[in-house]
Design an enzyme around this catalytic site. Sequence first.
Site, PDB file in Angstrom:
ATOM      1  CG  ASP A   1     -51.734  42.053  60.926  1.00 32.63           C
ATOM      2  OD1 ASP A   1     -50.638  41.934  60.358  1.00 32.63           O
ATOM      3  OD2 ASP A   1     -52.663  41.222  60.825  1.00 32.63           O
TER       4      ASP A   1
HETATM    5  N1  URA Z   1     -57.128  39.823  59.655  1.00 33.42           N
HETATM    6  C1  URA Z   1     -55.850  39.800  60.079  1.00 33.42           C
HETATM    7  O1  URA Z   1     -55.386  38.796  60.607  1.00 33.42           O
HETATM    8  N2  URA Z   1     -55.108  40.896  59.900  1.00 33.42           N
HETATM    9  C2  URA Z   1     -55.558  42.010  59.317  1.00 33.42           C
HETATM   10  O2  URA Z   1     -54.830  42.970  59.183  1.00 33.42           O
HETATM   11  C3  URA Z   1     -56.894  42.023  58.889  1.00 33.42           C
HETATM   12  C4  URA Z   1     -57.655  40.916  59.069  1.00 33.42           C
END
Ligand code: URA
Length: 237
Positions: free
Chosen positions: A104
């Site tokens: 993310d």
């Molecule tokens: N978990 C998350 O919260 N974000 C990511 O990008 C990957 C795993």
Amino acid sequence: MRLQKYMADCGIASRRKCEEYIEQGLVTVNGEVALLGMSIDPDTDRVEYDGEVLKKDRNSEKVVIMLNKPRGVVSSCSDPQGRRTTADYFRDLPYRLYNVGRLDIDTEGLLLFTNDGDFAYKVMHPSFEIHKTYRALIDGELTHEQAERLRHGVMLDDGMTSPAAVEGISVGENDTSFYIRIHEGRNRQVRRMIDAIGHKTLRLRRVAVGQLKLYGLHTGEWRFLTREEIDGILNGK
Ligand code: URA
């Protein structure tokens, strides 16, 4: 050959993603909208996706790249809001690369790219159980009981998570950092797990995928993986 396998071999996306494209009517074979489950002959059939005729030989050299994604960069090819995307790092390379999973926008660290659909499928699909390890920094103290809840699995709005490994817990004055290792890849999963036990994620960095570690790459740097590293991810060596 199955249409989705051919598309994956051409570097379009993982087989599973290609199946979605077929179902969405985005793929044509010899000018007709393709149907899921159909087979094609790569030598004689003309397959088009997104206005482009697919050619297998264009991407015959399979590559895998590891990027240390900075915070604030979007894991995709383009962003409607004009933010920096991971694809911006590879514009000059002669490969049609796509993300092996996503991080993310606020999460940093190890993100893989490839033109090898099978590799992407194996790394992303939970049944292959390739672990992803994150270093998390959260507010307050992670109690023993909360760590046990993460280990056991927590209930999220899309169901129970599989057991996670939680190690290297370091409690500071106002925060706690720890390693958490999972093999599922649900959207924002680690952040949602941390929310579910009553904490805020202050920083999240992916530090390993399978045996492959992020060591040696500064934020925003990338490099090609060696054959041994690629095999190591797939075989857990
Ligand atoms: N978990 C998350 O919260 N974000 C990511 O990008 C990957 C795993």
